[in-house]
Structure formats: structure tokens, C-alpha cells
Design a protein around this motif. Structure first.
Motif, PDB file in Angstrom:
ATOM      1  N   ALA A  77      -2.039  -7.494  53.648  1.00 39.07           N
ATOM      2  CA  ALA A  77      -1.813  -6.331  52.785  1.00 39.07           C
ATOM      3  C   ALA A  77      -0.616  -6.567  51.864  1.00 39.07           C
ATOM      4  O   ALA A  77      -0.629  -6.185  50.689  1.00 39.07           O
ATOM      5  N   GLU A  78       0.418  -7.215  52.403  1.00 40.22           N
ATOM      6  CA  GLU A  78       1.602  -7.501  51.594  1.00 40.22           C
ATOM      7  C   GLU A  78       1.269  -8.473  50.465  1.00 40.22           C
ATOM      8  O   GLU A  78       1.708  -8.296  49.327  1.00 40.22           O
ATOM      9  N   VAL A  79       0.447  -9.501  50.777  1.00 35.80           N
ATOM     10  CA  VAL A  79       0.036 -10.458  49.751  1.00 35.80           C
ATOM     11  C   VAL A  79      -0.778  -9.762  48.671  1.00 35.80           C
ATOM     12  O   VAL A  79      -0.582  -9.963  47.471  1.00 35.80           O
ATOM     13  N   ALA A  80      -1.729  -8.908  49.130  1.00 35.19           N
ATOM     14  CA  ALA A  80      -2.574  -8.197  48.163  1.00 35.19           C
ATOM     15  C   ALA A  80      -1.740  -7.280  47.282  1.00 35.19           C
ATOM     16  O   ALA A  80      -1.945  -7.195  46.063  1.00 35.19           O
ATOM     17  N   MET A  81      -0.780  -6.578  47.883  1.00 31.68           N
ATOM     18  CA  MET A  81       0.072  -5.687  47.121  1.00 31.68           C
ATOM     19  C   MET A  81       0.915  -6.463  46.120  1.00 31.68           C
ATOM     20  O   MET A  81       1.065  -6.075  44.958  1.00 31.68           O
ATOM     21  N   GLY A  82       1.449  -7.611  46.555  1.00 29.90           N
ATOM     22  CA  GLY A  82       2.245  -8.432  45.644  1.00 29.90           C
ATOM     23  C   GLY A  82       1.414  -8.978  44.501  1.00 29.90           C
ATOM     24  O   GLY A  82       1.868  -9.050  43.362  1.00 29.90           O
ATOM     25  N   ALA A  83       0.161  -9.343  44.805  1.00 32.76           N
ATOM     26  CA  ALA A  83      -0.707  -9.911  43.768  1.00 32.76           C
ATOM     27  C   ALA A  83      -1.040  -8.902  42.688  1.00 32.76           C
ATOM     28  O   ALA A  83      -1.355  -9.269  41.560  1.00 32.76           O
ATOM     29  N   THR A  84      -1.016  -7.616  43.032  1.00 34.48           N
ATOM     30  CA  THR A  84      -1.311  -6.590  42.031  1.00 34.48           C
ATOM     31  C   THR A  84      -0.050  -6.118  41.300  1.00 34.48           C
ATOM     32  O   THR A  84      -0.116  -5.191  40.503  1.00 34.48           O
ATOM     33  N   ASN A  85       1.074  -6.751  41.574  1.00 34.01           N
ATOM     34  CA  ASN A  85       2.331  -6.392  40.911  1.00 34.01           C
ATOM     35  C   ASN A  85       2.921  -7.622  40.223  1.00 34.01           C
ATOM     36  O   ASN A  85       4.049  -8.043  40.499  1.00 34.01           O
ATOM     37  N   PHE A  86       2.141  -8.220  39.340  1.00 34.98           N
ATOM     38  CA  PHE A  86       2.577  -9.397  38.600  1.00 34.98           C
ATOM     39  C   PHE A  86       3.629  -8.995  37.567  1.00 34.98           C
ATOM     40  O   PHE A  86       3.425  -8.083  36.764  1.00 34.98           O
ATOM     41  N   ARG A  87       4.763  -9.691  37.588  1.00 30.15           N
ATOM     42  CA  ARG A  87       5.881  -9.349  36.702  1.00 30.15           C
ATOM     43  C   ARG A  87       6.042 -10.309  35.533  1.00 30.15           C
ATOM     44  O   ARG A  87       6.926 -10.125  34.702  1.00 30.15           O
ATOM     45  N   GLY A  88       5.218 -11.346  35.477  1.00 29.58           N
ATOM     46  CA  GLY A  88       5.295 -12.280  34.365  1.00 29.58           C
ATOM     47  C   GLY A  88       5.916 -13.607  34.774  1.00 29.58           C
ATOM     48  O   GLY A  88       6.030 -13.939  35.955  1.00 29.58           O
ATOM     49  N   LEU A  89       6.311 -14.375  33.775  1.00 24.37           N
ATOM     50  CA  LEU A  89       6.970 -15.657  34.030  1.00 24.37           C
ATOM     51  C   LEU A  89       8.364 -15.428  34.600  1.00 24.37           C
ATOM     52  O   LEU A  89       9.126 -14.598  34.094  1.00 24.37           O
ATOM     53  N   TRP A  90       8.693 -16.163  35.661  1.00 28.76           N
ATOM     54  CA  TRP A  90      10.020 -16.000  36.270  1.00 28.76           C
ATOM     55  C   TRP A  90      11.121 -16.254  35.248  1.00 28.76           C
ATOM     56  O   TRP A  90      12.137 -15.541  35.230  1.00 28.76           O
ATOM     57  N   SER A  91      10.929 -17.235  34.384  1.00 30.65           N
ATOM     58  CA  SER A  91      11.961 -17.595  33.412  1.00 30.65           C
ATOM     59  C   SER A  91      12.257 -16.481  32.417  1.00 30.65           C
ATOM     60  O   SER A  91      13.299 -16.497  31.759  1.00 30.65           O
ATOM     61  N   SER A  92      11.347 -15.502  32.306  1.00 30.01           N
ATOM     62  CA  SER A  92      11.560 -14.414  31.343  1.00 30.01           C
ATOM     63  C   SER A  92      12.228 -13.198  31.971  1.00 30.01           C
ATOM     64  O   SER A  92      12.534 -12.231  31.272  1.00 30.01           O
ATOM     65  N   LEU A  93      12.482 -13.239  33.289  1.00 27.27           N
ATOM     66  CA  LEU A  93      12.979 -12.064  33.993  1.00 27.27           C
ATOM     67  C   LEU A  93      14.492 -12.117  34.187  1.00 27.27           C
ATOM     68  O   LEU A  93      15.073 -13.192  34.388  1.00 27.27           O
ATOM     69  N   THR A  94      15.119 -10.946  34.141  1.00 27.36           N
ATOM     70  CA  THR A  94      16.546 -10.811  34.434  1.00 27.36           C
ATOM     71  C   THR A  94      16.757  -9.545  35.235  1.00 27.36           C
ATOM     72  O   THR A  94      15.895  -8.668  35.290  1.00 27.36           O
ATOM     73  N   GLY A  95      17.914  -9.457  35.864  1.00 26.13           N
ATOM     74  CA  GLY A  95      18.269  -8.235  36.583  1.00 26.13           C
ATOM     75  C   GLY A  95      17.598  -8.137  37.937  1.00 26.13           C
ATOM     76  O   GLY A  95      17.093  -9.110  38.493  1.00 26.13           O
ATOM     77  N   ALA A  96      17.589  -6.917  38.473  1.00 24.68           N
ATOM     78  CA  ALA A  96      17.069  -6.683  39.822  1.00 24.68           C
ATOM     79  C   ALA A  96      15.551  -6.774  39.843  1.00 24.68           C
ATOM     80  O   ALA A  96      14.872  -6.438  38.867  1.00 24.68           O
ATOM     81  N   LEU A  97      15.017  -7.228  40.971  1.00 19.62           N
ATOM     82  CA  LEU A  97      13.568  -7.276  41.188  1.00 19.62           C
ATOM     83  C   LEU A  97      13.301  -6.908  42.642  1.00 19.62           C
ATOM     84  O   LEU A  97      13.863  -7.508  43.555  1.00 19.62           O
ATOM     85  N   ALA A  98      12.425  -5.912  42.843  1.00 21.44           N
ATOM     86  CA  ALA A  98      12.144  -5.426  44.192  1.00 21.44           C
ATOM     87  C   ALA A  98      10.711  -5.759  44.601  1.00 21.44           C
ATOM     88  O   ALA A  98       9.827  -5.933  43.752  1.00 21.44           O
ATOM     89  N   LYS A  99      10.491  -5.899  45.894  1.00 19.18           N
ATOM     90  CA  LYS A  99       9.135  -6.070  46.425  1.00 19.18           C
ATOM     91  C   LYS A  99       8.339  -4.778  46.218  1.00 19.18           C
ATOM     92  O   LYS A  99       8.947  -3.704  46.219  1.00 19.18           O
ATOM     93  N   PRO A 100       7.023  -4.876  46.109  1.00 17.20           N
ATOM     94  CA  PRO A 100       6.208  -6.079  46.012  1.00 17.20           C
ATOM     95  C   PRO A 100       6.195  -6.609  44.586  1.00 17.20           C
ATOM     96  O   PRO A 100       6.180  -5.827  43.635  1.00 17.20           O
TER      97      PRO A 100
END
Length: 229
Positions: A77-100
Motif C-alpha cells: 500500500a505504501e508503494v502504491a501510494m508513493g507511486a501515485t504521488n510523483f513529484r518530478g525529477l529529484w534535481s528540480s526539487l528544493t525544500g521540504a518533501l514529505a511521504k508519500p
């Protein structure tokens, strides 16, 4: 394995009363009572206790199996939940990031295991305990509510009216990479821009209007001439 039925209790005859002495039956009744405990009731009590013990062992084993299954289900369930919360390329992200959450980095998708105060300080890798790679076969999805540029390997769910989903450029894709989109609501009008990449050798031109409910397309890149096949 099912539980074993517990044997019914076989009671011995009543122990003689003191008044049986006067009647002359005390000794015979005491003998019958002792004989029953040795030959019938005693073994019967042992069988009941042993069956209860074996059933308790079986119940403990089944409970352990159930806990393992529950943990596996929770992980899935955790994998499925994470898969539906795609945040983009890691290199483009900054700041806080929370699960999932799921990101893409170095050609792979990564599932976040720990809430991060600064995602840029935690690069996904096999040696970083903050992340784990997604299992093969898990399709990563992202819901589109604003204009978005697609990343290979993600299915985009178009849920807001008027948004444009722009595909990756030809130069950013390798042979066999893919992306996909699905329109899930009606009435809804969205646009898909193929970023100049041909579709089966045909020029794609300007952004295409998508307004058919449950319209869905998976686009796999072949080369600059064939484009998507």
C-alpha cells in the motif's frame, strides 16, 4: 492447518461417600474410581490438554503468518501510494518533501521512506536509507492540475480543465522510453503537446485537443524519424 477438535471429557464414576462403608460398597466404588482414572479418565484428560496445546501452537503460527501478510500488504500500500504521488525529477526539487512521494533520478524511480527537511540534501541512491527503488512493474502516476512537462516513465492523469501536458523533447528520450496520459473526467478539455516528436513518422504539429472521457495513450519512443510507435 485447521484446529483439531478437542476430545469430550470422560468423567470417572463418583468417588464413594463415607456412608458407603456401612453399605459395604465403599471399597468396590473406590476401586472403580481409581481404575477409571488410570485406564480412561486420565488418558482422556491428557488428550484434551495435548490437543489444546497443539491448537495453541497452530494458532500462534497462523497469527505470525497473518502479521507477515499484514506487513506485506502495508508495504504494498505504501508503494502504491508513493507511486501515485510523483513529484518530478529529484534535481528540480528544493525544500521540504514529505511521504508519500516518488521522484525520478538517474533513470530510475525512487520511493521516499523518510520525511525530508531539504530534499536537495538527500540524493536518491542504493546506499541512502531515505530512499528505495520502486519495484519493477509499478506504474508511476501523476495528477495534472496545471500545465506540466512530462517525464519518461510516468502516466499523467488529466483532471483539470484547460491544462496542457507537454511531452519530452526528442533529444531527451532514449529508444524504448515512454510516457502516457489518461483523461478521466467528462466534460473536460485538455491539450497534449508532443514537443515536435513525430507519431509513427507523422508530424504532430501543434498541441492536440483531448476531450473524450477515458481517452488514454501510451507513447513509446523509437527514434527521431519514427518518433512514437
Amino acid at each position: 492447518m485447521a484446529a483439531t477438535p478437542v476430545p469430550s471429557f470422560t468423567a470417572p464414576p463418583d468417588f464413594p461417600a463415607l456412608s458407603d462403608r456401612a453399605a459395604g460398597t465403599y471399597n468396590s466404588k473406590a476401586f472403580a474410581w481409581a481404575t477409571a482414572w488410570q485406564g480412561t479418565t486420565g488418558p482422556n484428560v491428557y488428550a484434551i490438554a495435548n490437543t489444546a496445546y497443539l491448537n495453541a501452537q497452530e494458532a500462534a503460527a497462523q497469527a505470525s503468518t497473518a502479521v507477515g501478510a499484514a506487513n506485506s500488504a502495508a508495504s504494498a500500500a505504501e508503494v502504491a501510494m508513493g507511486a501515485t504521488n510523483f513529484r518530478g525529477l529529484w534535481s528540480s526539487l528544493t525544500g521540504a518533501l514529505a511521504k508519500p512521494a516518488t521522484v525520478k533520478h538517474n533513470g530510475r524511480f525512487w520511493l521516499l521512506l523518510t520525511n525530508l527537511a531539504d530534499v536537495a540534501a538527500s540524493e536518491p541512491s542504493g546506499s541512502n536509507p531515505d530512499w528505495t527503488t520502486l519495484d519493477a512493474g509499478v506504474e508511476v502516476t501523476a495528477q495534472v492540475t496545471t500545465n506540466t512537462t512530462a517525464v519518461p516513465g510516468v502516466r499523467y492523469i488529466l483532471i483539470s480543465n484547460g491544462v496542457t501536458l507537454t511531452g519530452p523533447t526528442a533529444g531527451s528520450m532514449a529508444k524504448g522510453e515512454w510516457w502516457a496520459f489518461t483523461l478521466t473526467a467528462d466534460p473536460l478539455t485538455c491539450y497534449v503537446d508532443f514537443a515536435g516528436v513525430p507519431f509513427r513518422k507523422q508530424a504532430t504539429g501543434a498541441a492536440r485537443r483531448i476531450d473524450t472521457k477515458v481517452a488514454s495513450l501510451r507513447l513509446q519512443y523509437e527514434d527521431a524519424t519514427q518518433g512514437y510507435i
